[in-house]
Motif scaffolding. Structure first.
Motif, PDB file in Angstrom:
ATOM      1  N   ALA A 465     -17.959  -7.651   5.445  1.00 23.27           N
ATOM      2  CA  ALA A 465     -18.986  -8.265   5.929  1.00 23.27           C
ATOM      3  C   ALA A 465     -20.280  -8.140   5.499  1.00 23.27           C
ATOM      4  O   ALA A 465     -21.145  -9.010   5.346  1.00 23.27           O
ATOM      5  CB  ALA A 465     -19.110  -7.709   7.449  1.00 23.27           C
ATOM      6  N   LYS A 466     -20.433  -6.857   5.045  1.00 22.78           N
ATOM      7  CA  LYS A 466     -21.772  -6.645   4.243  1.00 22.78           C
ATOM      8  C   LYS A 466     -21.992  -7.678   3.125  1.00 22.78           C
ATOM      9  O   LYS A 466     -23.073  -7.941   2.503  1.00 22.78           O
ATOM     10  CB  LYS A 466     -21.791  -5.143   3.965  1.00 22.78           C
ATOM     11  CG  LYS A 466     -23.105  -4.550   3.177  1.00 22.78           C
ATOM     12  CD  LYS A 466     -23.251  -2.811   3.019  1.00 22.78           C
ATOM     13  CE  LYS A 466     -22.622  -2.734   1.846  1.00 22.78           C
ATOM     14  NZ  LYS A 466     -22.179  -1.141   1.798  1.00 22.78           N
ATOM     15  N   ASN A 467     -20.440  -7.788   2.393  1.00 26.16           N
ATOM     16  CA  ASN A 467     -20.698  -8.593   1.244  1.00 26.16           C
ATOM     17  C   ASN A 467     -20.333 -10.086   1.623  1.00 26.16           C
ATOM     18  O   ASN A 467     -19.859 -10.691   0.612  1.00 26.16           O
ATOM     19  CB  ASN A 467     -19.585  -8.115   0.263  1.00 26.16           C
ATOM     20  CG  ASN A 467     -20.263  -6.677  -0.340  1.00 26.16           C
ATOM     21  OD1 ASN A 467     -21.017  -6.876  -1.176  1.00 26.16           O
ATOM     22  ND2 ASN A 467     -19.878  -5.652  -0.039  1.00 26.16           N
ATOM     23  N   ASP A 468     -20.653 -10.271   2.568  1.00 25.96           N
ATOM     24  CA  ASP A 468     -20.694 -11.755   3.157  1.00 25.96           C
ATOM     25  C   ASP A 468     -19.321 -12.481   2.917  1.00 25.96           C
ATOM     26  O   ASP A 468     -19.099 -13.574   2.528  1.00 25.96           O
ATOM     27  CB  ASP A 468     -21.517 -12.836   2.075  1.00 25.96           C
ATOM     28  CG  ASP A 468     -23.096 -12.370   2.164  1.00 25.96           C
ATOM     29  OD1 ASP A 468     -23.484 -11.938   3.398  1.00 25.96           O
ATOM     30  OD2 ASP A 468     -23.750 -12.285   1.074  1.00 25.96           O
ATOM     31  N   VAL A 469     -18.252 -11.766   3.495  1.00 23.32           N
ATOM     32  CA  VAL A 469     -16.858 -12.279   3.630  1.00 23.32           C
ATOM     33  C   VAL A 469     -16.607 -12.853   5.107  1.00 23.32           C
ATOM     34  O   VAL A 469     -16.984 -11.795   6.043  1.00 23.32           O
ATOM     35  CB  VAL A 469     -15.653 -11.221   3.030  1.00 23.32           C
ATOM     36  CG1 VAL A 469     -14.578 -11.775   3.244  1.00 23.32           C
ATOM     37  CG2 VAL A 469     -16.039 -10.874   1.642  1.00 23.32           C
ATOM     38  N   LEU A 470     -16.138 -13.850   5.124  1.00 24.54           N
ATOM     39  CA  LEU A 470     -15.769 -14.139   6.608  1.00 24.54           C
ATOM     40  C   LEU A 470     -14.559 -13.612   6.952  1.00 24.54           C
ATOM     41  O   LEU A 470     -13.743 -13.641   6.355  1.00 24.54           O
ATOM     42  CB  LEU A 470     -15.773 -15.942   6.626  1.00 24.54           C
ATOM     43  CG  LEU A 470     -15.306 -16.327   8.139  1.00 24.54           C
ATOM     44  CD1 LEU A 470     -16.526 -16.055   9.120  1.00 24.54           C
ATOM     45  CD2 LEU A 470     -15.439 -17.719   7.770  1.00 24.54           C
ATOM     46  N   MET A 520     -15.810 -10.849  13.495  1.00 21.01           N
ATOM     47  CA  MET A 520     -14.298 -11.169  13.195  1.00 21.01           C
ATOM     48  C   MET A 520     -13.866 -12.113  14.098  1.00 21.01           C
ATOM     49  O   MET A 520     -14.002 -11.968  15.324  1.00 21.01           O
ATOM     50  CB  MET A 520     -13.640 -10.081  12.356  1.00 21.01           C
ATOM     51  CG  MET A 520     -12.806  -9.220  13.645  1.00 21.01           C
ATOM     52  SD  MET A 520     -14.057  -8.186  14.077  1.00 21.01           S
ATOM     53  CE  MET A 520     -14.375  -7.301  12.563  1.00 21.01           C
ATOM     54  N   PHE A 521     -13.118 -13.369  13.789  1.00 25.93           N
ATOM     55  CA  PHE A 521     -12.566 -14.125  14.615  1.00 25.93           C
ATOM     56  C   PHE A 521     -11.018 -13.371  14.865  1.00 25.93           C
ATOM     57  O   PHE A 521     -10.224 -13.571  13.893  1.00 25.93           O
ATOM     58  CB  PHE A 521     -12.306 -15.426  13.959  1.00 25.93           C
ATOM     59  CG  PHE A 521     -13.782 -16.064  14.031  1.00 25.93           C
ATOM     60  CD1 PHE A 521     -14.295 -16.428  15.252  1.00 25.93           C
ATOM     61  CD2 PHE A 521     -14.568 -16.253  12.765  1.00 25.93           C
ATOM     62  CE1 PHE A 521     -15.753 -17.221  15.007  1.00 25.93           C
ATOM     63  CE2 PHE A 521     -15.682 -16.572  12.721  1.00 25.93           C
ATOM     64  CZ  PHE A 521     -16.435 -17.045  13.992  1.00 25.93           C
ATOM     65  N   HIS A 522     -10.978 -13.098  16.120  1.00 29.10           N
ATOM     66  CA  HIS A 522      -9.499 -12.578  16.418  1.00 29.10           C
ATOM     67  C   HIS A 522      -8.715 -13.676  16.803  1.00 29.10           C
ATOM     68  O   HIS A 522      -8.707 -14.457  17.781  1.00 29.10           O
ATOM     69  CB  HIS A 522      -9.714 -11.775  17.764  1.00 29.10           C
ATOM     70  CG  HIS A 522      -8.514 -10.907  18.285  1.00 29.10           C
ATOM     71  ND1 HIS A 522      -7.236 -11.087  17.841  1.00 29.10           N
ATOM     72  CD2 HIS A 522      -8.368  -9.723  19.287  1.00 29.10           C
ATOM     73  CE1 HIS A 522      -6.226 -10.527  18.434  1.00 29.10           C
ATOM     74  NE2 HIS A 522      -6.959  -9.514  19.189  1.00 29.10           N
ATOM     75  N   MET A 523      -7.531 -13.754  15.962  1.00 33.27           N
ATOM     76  CA  MET A 523      -6.628 -15.133  15.963  1.00 33.27           C
ATOM     77  C   MET A 523      -5.432 -14.527  16.849  1.00 33.27           C
ATOM     78  O   MET A 523      -4.537 -15.505  16.813  1.00 33.27           O
ATOM     79  CB  MET A 523      -6.203 -15.718  14.650  1.00 33.27           C
ATOM     80  CG  MET A 523      -7.509 -16.048  13.996  1.00 33.27           C
ATOM     81  SD  MET A 523      -7.340 -17.232  12.352  1.00 33.27           S
ATOM     82  CE  MET A 523      -7.093 -18.758  13.083  1.00 33.27           C
TER      83      MET A 523
END
Ligand code: CUV
Length: 636
Positions: A465-470, A520-523
């Motif tokens: 997340a810190k490194n801009d990863v979705l 984060m998107f919990h799928m």
């Protein structure tokens, strides 16, 4: 860091409690297994026939092969793909059970299940080629059910699995055909793989691995149809706000943990609990409180907002609270030791499936024809147990975190569409092109006490997340983030890089939800990794590239189960770089290890890499995303 092998504060408290009462938990048992046998650990122990076990002993004359002459590479390849067979059997059997019930719904044979999401039924029917025009809903449902069941039964090898061929894009389908791994039938490819790896059949490691990949594709087909039919019967997830960790267990209520995998059971308990609050009150409780553990917990979290109690490694600890009245389990990832833990308390362990019993626990056969009655009976047992609860033994850690979950593909598209109604996925692709985010990573899979419980999951989430990863998440990984307080809007403020924050600001403004979107998107559950793959395929289609060029990486930071091996394998076949946070038992054969970590990339674009250090793994993931973005930019 806790004196126990976990980062979870509530788990630490409960492990202290376990020590106090002399209960040896999985944390103790994991220690007892060290040091591991090197042969087993590296994959060079063959137990496939009764002449064995054979080990590779290079220093002894004749010792560099098994008794039958199998080389290290044959043994390692066979062992590896047999994990896939086990995992695919588990996922697919879950899918088949859902499909059978779904058929019975369509035929009007069961009264307690119904079609909840008719729109999804129509979408799925159209997608897989079932005629919908002017037809009765139940007739359409029946055709979908029969097609799903045919996925298992097909033995004509010229056929292709519908849930692969119709849900993958053409470049991948062609890749699967060219490499001979496009499966015809789920049962067929699993039986074939067991045959192929029998003593004296296939000795060619590459051929064995391709057989394994065919079974892995059968796994994802089983997962996908399980996801689709569960959504149609129980509803498709929409954003929900709930909570996670042991603090979700309530001292003044009848607590029931839903543990295992199949929503046929857990959803029915949820429905029954809604009707039975008064019965619990009559017993002196303030009502019924359901909590989830493992993937069935994820199923009812996504659809009903049921809070998460714990994930795989800490399941016994939910009982240590002294307030768990019943733990209802169905299949997969259930430690038999929960029964031993329950002996220290009043907790009732209820097994429900014919293939899953634990000596000493209650078995209440769950029967779809009387599903609601079965669920009510289970709840009554819990209410009875509540009456026997010893208040002096109750000790619930006051720890819980807010969770925003329920992100089915449909739910995410609903948000993206508010920004771009025509091309929802362009919202993600444009953000990548603009350099706002680097790409997408899915954090998935289990807990494995070879490392520290939940450390790898949560470290990777923060680093990426810190490194801009979705981030997308499923399974026990999603639960790790939820337990640790990473699955909410506050975590975005705390951990997201500047680019990711900007992306979230746009999404939040458009989404118009009462809660801010989570880090984060919990799928969903493990079978819902099918949703993750749909997400990647949609990215590929929007970018106009093959899956193997999409800036996407999947990671199982604490992989454990055979199902995780199956999921990892199909991810590789789909072109996804796949991180595994434990050293896989392929390292006993340089050849097999090179095939799955290097050669696989030449063939599929996807490959495995093993990295137990979460920081190093995150750095590698960022490099992979940068490289894919760079290559895509060069192509333009
Ligand atoms: Ni199916 S498979 S430990 S519950 S994710 Fe959790 Fe998820 Fe692994 Fe099991």
């Amino acid at each position: 860091m806790s004196e126990y092998n976990t980062i979870d504060v509530a788990a630490t408290q409960m492990l202290g409690k376990a020590k106090e009462i002399g209960f040896l938990s999985t944390f103790d048992r994991a220690k007892a297994q060290e040091p591991r046998c090197t042969f087993g650990n590296t994959g060079i122990c063959c137990r496939i026939c009764l002449a064995g076990p054979c080990r590779i002993l290079p220093k002894k004359p004749g010792g560099n092969k098994g008794i039958c002459g199998a080389r290290d590479y044959t043994i390692v390849a066979r062992n590896t793909v047999r994990y896939i067979a086990g995992g695919a059997a588990a996922h697919s059997d879950h899918g088949r059970e859902i499909a059978e019930t779904f058929l019975h719904v369509a035929e009007g044979k069961v009264k307690d299940y119904k079609i909840t999401d008719a729109d999804k039924l129509m979408r799925v029917a159209k997608h897989i080629g079932v005629e919908t025009e002017g037809r009765d809903v139940m007739a359409i449902a029946k055709d979908v059910a029969l097609l799903a069941l045919q996925e298992f039964a097909e033995v004509d090898e010229s056929k292709e699995l519908t849930w692969i061929a119709k849900y993958s894009n053409e470049t991948r389908n062609q890749k699967f055909r060219d490499t001979g791994i496009m499966p015809a039938g789920i049962n067929l490819s699993l039986a074939k793989l067991l045959h192929q790896t029998h003593i004296g059949v296939d000795a060619d490691p590459v051929n064995i691995i391709f057989g394994g990949l065919k079974a892995a594709l059968s796994d994802v087909a089983g997962e996908h149809l399980a996801t689709d039919l569960s959504d149609i019967m129980f509803g498709t997830g929409v954003p929900v706000v709930t909570e996670a960790n042991l603090g979700a267990i309530k001292a003044d209520k009848v607590n029931i943990a839903l543990h295992g995998h199949n929503p046929l059971l857990s959803q029915m308990v949820v429905n029954a609990a809604k009707e039975m609050q008064e019965e619990a009150k009559a017993a002196g409780a303030k009502g019924i409180n359901l909590v989830g553990i493992c993937c069935t917990g994820n199923e009812v979290l996504m659809r009903e907002g049921v809070p998460i109690a714990t994930n795989y490694a800490t399941q016994e600890l939910a009982i240590m609270t002294g307030a768990m009245d019943a733990m209802v389990v169905d299949v997969q990832c259930i430690m038999p030791s929960i029964r031993t833990a329950a002996e220290c308390y009043h907790t009732k362990i209820v097994t429900t499936m014919p293939i899953m019993k634990i000596p000493g626990s209650y078995h209440m056969a769950f029967d779809e024809m009387h599903a609601m009655d079965s669920a009510k009976e289970i709840i009554r047992l819990a209410i009875d147990a509540y009456k026997q609860r010893d208040a002096a033994k109750v000790c619930i850690p006051e720890i819980k975190n807010t969770v925003v979950a329920g992100f089915s593909m449909e739910a995410m598209y609903n948000i993206f569409r508010k920004i771009n109604a025509e091309n929802p996925m362009s919202v993600v692709i444009d953000a990548i092109a603009a350099g706002e985010i680097k790409g997408v990573a899915a954090l998935i899979g289990c807990n494995n006490l070879k490392g520290t419980h939940d450390l790898n999951h949560t470290t990777m989430a923060q680093e990426l997340a810190k490194n801009d990863v979705l981030l997308l998440a499923t399974g026990c990984s999603a639960q790790a983030h939820a337990l640790a307080g990473l699955m909410n809007g506050e975590a975005v403020k705390k951990y997201a890089g500047e680019g990711l924050k900007k992306f979230y600001a746009r999404l939040n403004a458009a989404a118009g939800l009462t809660a801010e979107l989570p880090l984060m998107f919990h799928m969903g559950s493990c079978v819902d990794n099918s949703r993750v793959q749909d997400f990647v395929t949609a990215m590929a289609n929007e970018m106009g590239v093959d899956n193997a060029d999409v800036p996407f990486v999947v990671s199982a930071p604490e992989a454990m189960s055979e199902k995780a091996v199956a999921i990892g394998a199909w991810n590789v076949a789909y072109g996804n770089p796949t991180h595994v946070g434990v050293i896989a038992p392929t390292v006993g054969s340089q050849l097999v290890n090179d095939v799955v970590t290097k050669i696989a990339e030449d063939v599929f674009g996807g490959y495995f890499f093993w990295e137990p250090d979460a920081n190093k793994a995150s750095a590698k993931i960022i490099d992979i995303l940068d490289e894919r973005n760079w290559k895509n930019a060069m192509r333009k």
